[in-house]
Design a protein around this motif. Structure first.
Motif, PDB file in Angstrom:
ATOM      1  N   MET A   1       0.574  -0.648   3.656  1.00  0.00           N
ATOM      2  CA  MET A   1       0.989  -1.157   4.948  1.00  0.00           C
ATOM      3  C   MET A   1      -0.201  -1.585   5.775  1.00  0.00           C
ATOM      4  O   MET A   1      -1.086  -0.781   6.021  1.00  0.00           O
ATOM      5  N   PRO A   2      -0.218  -2.799   6.215  1.00  0.00           N
ATOM      6  CA  PRO A   2      -1.367  -3.235   6.996  1.00  0.00           C
ATOM      7  C   PRO A   2      -1.507  -2.418   8.260  1.00  0.00           C
ATOM      8  O   PRO A   2      -0.513  -2.040   8.863  1.00  0.00           O
ATOM      9  N   ALA A  87     -20.232   0.650  12.465  1.00  0.00           N
ATOM     10  CA  ALA A  87     -18.886   0.633  11.878  1.00  0.00           C
ATOM     11  C   ALA A  87     -19.034   0.467  10.370  1.00  0.00           C
ATOM     12  O   ALA A  87     -20.090   0.041   9.886  1.00  0.00           O
ATOM     13  N   VAL A  88     -17.976   0.805   9.622  1.00  0.00           N
ATOM     14  CA  VAL A  88     -18.034   0.685   8.165  1.00  0.00           C
ATOM     15  C   VAL A  88     -16.741   0.063   7.660  1.00  0.00           C
ATOM     16  O   VAL A  88     -15.671   0.328   8.204  1.00  0.00           O
ATOM     17  N   GLN A  89     -16.864  -0.779   6.661  1.00  0.00           N
ATOM     18  CA  GLN A  89     -15.672  -1.391   6.068  1.00  0.00           C
ATOM     19  C   GLN A  89     -15.837  -1.485   4.551  1.00  0.00           C
ATOM     20  O   GLN A  89     -16.868  -1.934   4.056  1.00  0.00           O
ATOM     21  N   ALA A  90     -14.778  -1.065   3.855  1.00  0.00           N
ATOM     22  CA  ALA A  90     -14.729  -1.251   2.399  1.00  0.00           C
ATOM     23  C   ALA A  90     -13.853  -2.457   2.086  1.00  0.00           C
ATOM     24  O   ALA A  90     -14.316  -3.492   1.610  1.00  0.00           O
ATOM     25  N   THR A  91     -12.544  -2.347   2.407  1.00  0.00           N
ATOM     26  CA  THR A  91     -11.592  -3.422   2.105  1.00  0.00           C
ATOM     27  C   THR A  91     -11.039  -4.096   3.354  1.00  0.00           C
ATOM     28  O   THR A  91     -10.489  -5.189   3.269  1.00  0.00           O
ATOM     29  N   GLY A  92     -11.091  -3.392   4.484  1.00  0.00           N
ATOM     30  CA  GLY A  92     -10.454  -3.921   5.695  1.00  0.00           C
ATOM     31  C   GLY A  92      -8.945  -3.691   5.715  1.00  0.00           C
ATOM     32  O   GLY A  92      -8.230  -4.347   6.461  1.00  0.00           O
ATOM     33  N   GLU A 125     -18.095   5.675  -5.793  1.00  0.00           N
ATOM     34  CA  GLU A 125     -18.885   5.158  -4.671  1.00  0.00           C
ATOM     35  C   GLU A 125     -17.980   4.550  -3.588  1.00  0.00           C
ATOM     36  O   GLU A 125     -16.792   4.260  -3.813  1.00  0.00           O
ATOM     37  N   ALA A 126     -18.595   4.259  -2.444  1.00  0.00           N
ATOM     38  CA  ALA A 126     -17.829   3.982  -1.219  1.00  0.00           C
ATOM     39  C   ALA A 126     -16.988   2.710  -1.255  1.00  0.00           C
ATOM     40  O   ALA A 126     -16.032   2.582  -0.497  1.00  0.00           O
ATOM     41  N   GLY A 127     -17.316   1.755  -2.131  1.00  0.00           N
ATOM     42  CA  GLY A 127     -16.568   0.493  -2.104  1.00  0.00           C
ATOM     43  C   GLY A 127     -15.428   0.408  -3.092  1.00  0.00           C
ATOM     44  O   GLY A 127     -14.740  -0.617  -3.185  1.00  0.00           O
ATOM     45  N   GLY A 151      -4.776  -1.134  -4.054  1.00  0.00           N
ATOM     46  CA  GLY A 151      -5.788  -2.039  -3.511  1.00  0.00           C
ATOM     47  C   GLY A 151      -6.540  -1.431  -2.335  1.00  0.00           C
ATOM     48  O   GLY A 151      -7.504  -2.013  -1.838  1.00  0.00           O
ATOM     49  N   VAL A 152      -6.101  -0.251  -1.892  1.00  0.00           N
ATOM     50  CA  VAL A 152      -6.727   0.434  -0.749  1.00  0.00           C
ATOM     51  C   VAL A 152      -8.003   1.142  -1.224  1.00  0.00           C
ATOM     52  O   VAL A 152      -8.094   1.585  -2.366  1.00  0.00           O
ATOM     53  N   GLY A 153      -8.973   1.277  -0.336  1.00  0.00           N
ATOM     54  CA  GLY A 153     -10.225   1.945  -0.669  1.00  0.00           C
ATOM     55  C   GLY A 153     -10.050   3.452  -0.839  1.00  0.00           C
ATOM     56  O   GLY A 153      -9.363   4.093  -0.042  1.00  0.00           O
ATOM     57  N   VAL A 154     -10.698   3.998  -1.872  1.00  0.00           N
ATOM     58  CA  VAL A 154     -10.583   5.438  -2.153  1.00  0.00           C
ATOM     59  C   VAL A 154     -11.128   6.250  -0.977  1.00  0.00           C
ATOM     60  O   VAL A 154     -10.509   7.222  -0.522  1.00  0.00           O
ATOM     61  N   VAL A 155     -12.296   5.848  -0.470  1.00  0.00           N
ATOM     62  CA  VAL A 155     -12.971   6.688   0.522  1.00  0.00           C
ATOM     63  C   VAL A 155     -12.243   6.669   1.867  1.00  0.00           C
ATOM     64  O   VAL A 155     -11.917   7.724   2.419  1.00  0.00           O
ATOM     65  N   GLY A 156     -11.945   5.475   2.407  1.00  0.00           N
ATOM     66  CA  GLY A 156     -11.267   5.410   3.710  1.00  0.00           C
ATOM     67  C   GLY A 156      -9.936   6.149   3.678  1.00  0.00           C
ATOM     68  O   GLY A 156      -9.599   6.900   4.597  1.00  0.00           O
ATOM     69  N   TYR A 157      -9.182   5.940   2.610  1.00  0.00           N
ATOM     70  CA  TYR A 157      -7.869   6.589   2.435  1.00  0.00           C
ATOM     71  C   TYR A 157      -8.027   8.113   2.395  1.00  0.00           C
ATOM     72  O   TYR A 157      -7.320   8.852   3.085  1.00  0.00           O
ATOM     73  N   THR A 158      -8.981   8.561   1.587  1.00  0.00           N
ATOM     74  CA  THR A 158      -9.124  10.005   1.381  1.00  0.00           C
ATOM     75  C   THR A 158      -9.639  10.702   2.643  1.00  0.00           C
ATOM     76  O   THR A 158      -9.179  11.802   2.980  1.00  0.00           O
ATOM     77  N   LEU A 159     -10.546  10.063   3.369  1.00  0.00           N
ATOM     78  CA  LEU A 159     -11.076  10.706   4.582  1.00  0.00           C
ATOM     79  C   LEU A 159      -9.993  10.857   5.647  1.00  0.00           C
ATOM     80  O   LEU A 159     -10.082  11.722   6.510  1.00  0.00           O
ATOM     81  N   GLY A 160      -8.956  10.004   5.598  1.00  0.00           N
ATOM     82  CA  GLY A 160      -7.846  10.124   6.549  1.00  0.00           C
ATOM     83  C   GLY A 160      -6.765  11.079   6.063  1.00  0.00           C
ATOM     84  O   GLY A 160      -5.694  11.157   6.665  1.00  0.00           O
ATOM     85  N   GLY A 207     -11.270  13.903   9.096  1.00  0.00           N
ATOM     86  CA  GLY A 207     -11.878  13.358  10.310  1.00  0.00           C
ATOM     87  C   GLY A 207     -12.259  11.899  10.181  1.00  0.00           C
ATOM     88  O   GLY A 207     -12.905  11.336  11.071  1.00  0.00           O
ATOM     89  N   LYS A 208     -11.888  11.304   9.030  1.00  0.00           N
ATOM     90  CA  LYS A 208     -12.134   9.873   8.787  1.00  0.00           C
ATOM     91  C   LYS A 208     -13.626   9.580   8.948  1.00  0.00           C
ATOM     92  O   LYS A 208     -14.440  10.345   8.463  1.00  0.00           O
ATOM     93  N   GLY A 209     -14.009   8.511   9.659  1.00  0.00           N
ATOM     94  CA  GLY A 209     -15.431   8.143   9.740  1.00  0.00           C
ATOM     95  C   GLY A 209     -16.156   8.765  10.915  1.00  0.00           C
ATOM     96  O   GLY A 209     -17.224   8.285  11.302  1.00  0.00           O
ATOM     97  N   MET A 327       5.719  -1.275  -3.967  1.00  0.00           N
ATOM     98  CA  MET A 327       5.602  -2.741  -3.984  1.00  0.00           C
ATOM     99  C   MET A 327       5.018  -3.281  -2.681  1.00  0.00           C
ATOM    100  O   MET A 327       5.528  -4.244  -2.090  1.00  0.00           O
ATOM    101  N   ASP A 328       3.944  -2.639  -2.224  1.00  0.00           N
ATOM    102  CA  ASP A 328       3.253  -3.118  -1.022  1.00  0.00           C
ATOM    103  C   ASP A 328       2.637  -4.489  -1.280  1.00  0.00           C
ATOM    104  O   ASP A 328       2.294  -4.811  -2.413  1.00  0.00           O
ATOM    105  N   PRO A 329       2.445  -5.280  -0.239  1.00  0.00           N
ATOM    106  CA  PRO A 329       1.788  -6.585  -0.426  1.00  0.00           C
ATOM    107  C   PRO A 329       0.341  -6.408  -0.861  1.00  0.00           C
ATOM    108  O   PRO A 329      -0.342  -5.495  -0.407  1.00  0.00           O
ATOM    109  N   ASN A 432      -4.133   8.345   8.813  1.00  0.00           N
ATOM    110  CA  ASN A 432      -3.994   7.051   8.131  1.00  0.00           C
ATOM    111  C   ASN A 432      -2.833   6.224   8.661  1.00  0.00           C
ATOM    112  O   ASN A 432      -2.760   5.021   8.399  1.00  0.00           O
ATOM    113  N   PHE A 433      -1.911   6.860   9.378  1.00  0.00           N
ATOM    114  CA  PHE A 433      -0.752   6.149   9.905  1.00  0.00           C
ATOM    115  C   PHE A 433      -0.751   6.105  11.443  1.00  0.00           C
ATOM    116  O   PHE A 433       0.279   5.835  12.050  1.00  0.00           O
ATOM    117  N   LEU A 434      -1.913   6.376  12.050  1.00  0.00           N
ATOM    118  CA  LEU A 434      -1.981   6.342  13.514  1.00  0.00           C
ATOM    119  C   LEU A 434      -1.738   4.939  14.054  1.00  0.00           C
ATOM    120  O   LEU A 434      -1.210   4.766  15.142  1.00  0.00           O
TER     121      LEU A 434
END
Ligand SMILES: Cc1cc2nc3c(=O)[nH]c(=O)nc-3n(C[C@H](O)[C@H](O)[C@H](O)COP(=O)(O)OP(=O)(O)OC[C@H]3O[C@@H](n4cnc5c(N)ncnc54)[C@H](O)[C@@H]3O)c2cc1C
Length: 488
Positions: A1-2, A87-92, A125-127, A151-160, A207-209, A327-329, A432-434
């Motif tokens: 979900m975007p 700020a940090v971005q893997a996939t956006g 690794e982070a990307g 398609g979601v990043g492992v790190v951003g997802y897991t930290l949330g 605690g995310k980032g 079946m997410d986009p 992750n759903f805030l």
């Protein structure tokens, strides 16, 4: 979900008050990192900071395409020397707001994945995105706790936290972290585990980032290679019957089963199959990871009979095919979203959900989803973490297209759906759903008060000036929330 750009107040070190960055400063940074560095106005900057969520266009002062942990450390140190936030971005997939004036570290070049089949662990690794981990782990009969889209990043997802299709059996992805390599605001690269840095290990898991940039993670894999999974698309007219059936069926499922149900308003896109293209449908998502696959198929039978299925299927599948459950986009899109937790889902709550977001109402939402929580998601791991969302029976997520024509109405409608469910709300929200947040106080309120208190204390200790004030940032100067009696 975007996810959505949010109305978070400007960073503590706002771009306009930070000293100007000259060409010589940027060249000095270039000499300190292996990856590319782009300053405002440079050709290539826009491509470097492109976010999957098209609602966000980052305009950082500088972007650093990190290739390794040393690059991340150099970028953070340089940013602090020049009075900039980071700020940090893997996939956006989950930018919270435009990293305006910041130093934006992109991690997508950091693609290392190694699996230890004996210890049943992965080092990533982070990307890296989940699809790579699922494929590598599957060679050893193992898998990782990915969410609805690989398609979601492992790190951003897991930290949330990270709630996925195997979550009720195995818990949040963050519960399985063993150690994290983390660059903190002082530019130090620390290996953070329960033994080495207990406070940071608590804070980074959930605690995310907030406490730094993670350069790699090591986590446990789980021994699942085949599950019963998939999704069924039903006729919208059956929404009341399906949702009322879901509210009694889902909570009775064993922990091996995870499920959600969503009202989807699908666009008339060519790539969608004919029976659902351009239609409003109800989508049941289901995954069962117990040993007895026949039992997994039997358990979903009551829902098959609760409506007229238009399309879809539920059956045995390899873990590498788990994307077929939701079946997410896959393609980038502009998204606005907002989530909440429910303590219960009585018939009145289902009626309220249908009245606010059901197929009969004309709302600009692409998705209104109710996801079953509980099971292992409700239990703290051996070493407690800051993951929010353990005390809920269900989570709710609403999502719509963040396009200019809907800029005003979409948040009103989305928040209205959640407000209609307020009588049955559980406190807090999965980070992750805030989705859209009003500022650091709303982020702090996502956590149970005692968790927020410890998280804020760690934030104040390791990032006192708010270098990491993007993403779901906490305010290091905020007073700790009062802890109501009886809440841990
Ligand atoms: C299609 C889709 C499906 C999703 N499904 C689920 C789901 O099933 N379950 C679930 O729990 N979540 C889900 N999410 C939410 C997702 O987990 C978050 O948006 C997550 O933050 C995305 O991480 P990313 O790295 O891909 O995104 P990015 O936008 O690159 O990063 C988002 C944020 O993650 C943090 N972050 C990323 N990398 C680092 C790093 N190296 N160090 C420190 N912080 C970092 C930062 O705060 C950053 O702002 C979904 C999102 C989308 C768009």
């Amino acid at each position: 979900m975007p996810q959505a750009p949010a109305t978070v107040p400007a960073p503590r070190t706002a771009a306009e008050t930070a000293p100007a960055i000259g060409a010589a400063d940027v060249d000095a940074l270039r000499s300190r990192v292996h990856g590319p560095v782009y300053a405002a106005g440079d050709e290539g900057l826009a491509a470097e900071v492109f976010a999957w969520n098209l609602a966000v266009t980052h305009t950082p002062a500088v972007a650093v395409g990190a290739t390794c942990a040393a690059d991340v450390a150099a970028a953070v140190s340089w940013a602090v020397e020049h009075g900039r936030t980071v700020a940090v971005q893997a996939t956006g997939h989950g930018p919270v707001r435009n990293a305006d004036g910041a130093v934006l570290v992109t991690t997508r070049r950091m693609q290392g994945v190694s699996i230890d089949p004996v210890r049943r662990t992965a080092r990533v690794e982070a990307g890296v995105t989940w699809e790579k981990v699922l494929a590598a782990a599957a060679e050893h009969g193992l898998t990782g706790l990915c969410g609805s889209s690989s398609g979601v990043g492992v790190v951003g997802y897991t930290l949330g936290g990270g709630v996925g299709s195997l979550g009720r059996k195995f818990g949040f992805a963050a519960d399985h972290l063993l150690s994290v390599d983390l660059v903190t605001a002082d530019g130090a690269l620390r290996t953070v585990s329960a033994d080495t840095e207990p406070d940071l290990f608590f804070a980074v898991r959930g605690g995310k980032g907030n406490v730094g940039i993670v350069t790699s993670v090591e986590f446990e894999l789980v021994p699942v290679s085949t599950l019963v999974g998939g999704g069924l698309f039903f006729d919208a007219a059956d929404a009341p019957a399906l949702l009322h059936a879901f509210r009694t069926w889902a909570p009775a499922l064993p922990e091996e089963a995870s499920t959600s149900i969503a009202v989807l308003r699908l666009p008339p896109a060519e790539e969608l199959p004919g029976p659902v293209r351009g239609r409003t449908v109800v989508h049941l998502r289901y995954a069962y990871c117990g040993d007895d696959l026949a039992e997994g198929e039997r358990l979903v039978e009551p829902m098959r009979g609760a409506g007229r299925a238009l399309l879809g299927g539920i059956g045995p599948m390899p873990t590498t095919a788990m994307d077929a459950i939701h079946m997410d986009p896959r393609d980038p899109m502009p998204g606005w979203e907002k989530g909440m937790l429910l303590a219960e889902l009585p018939a009145e709550a289902v009626d309220a959900f249908l009245a606010a977001a059901g197929p009969q109402v004309d709302v600009p939402l692409v998705m209104a989803e109710i996801r079953l929580m509980g099971g292992a998601l409700a239990r703290q791991p051996r070493v407690p973490s800051a993951v929010a969302g353990r005390d809920a029976a269900f989570s709710v997520l609403v999502l719509g297209p963040a396009v200019p024509e809907l800029a005003e109405v979409l948040p009103q409608v989305g928040r209205g759906v959640l407000a209609a469910l307020a009588p049955w709300a559980a406190p807090g929200c999965m980070v992750n759903f805030l989705g859209e947040v009003s500022g650091p106080a709303e982020v702090a309120a996502a956590y149970p008060p005692a968790v927020a208190e410890r998280l804020l204390a760690v934030k104040a200790a390791v990032d006192p000036t708010g270098v990491f004030s993007h993403g779901y940032a906490l305010d290091p100067a905020a007073p700790a929330p009062a802890v109501p009696a009886g809440r841990a």
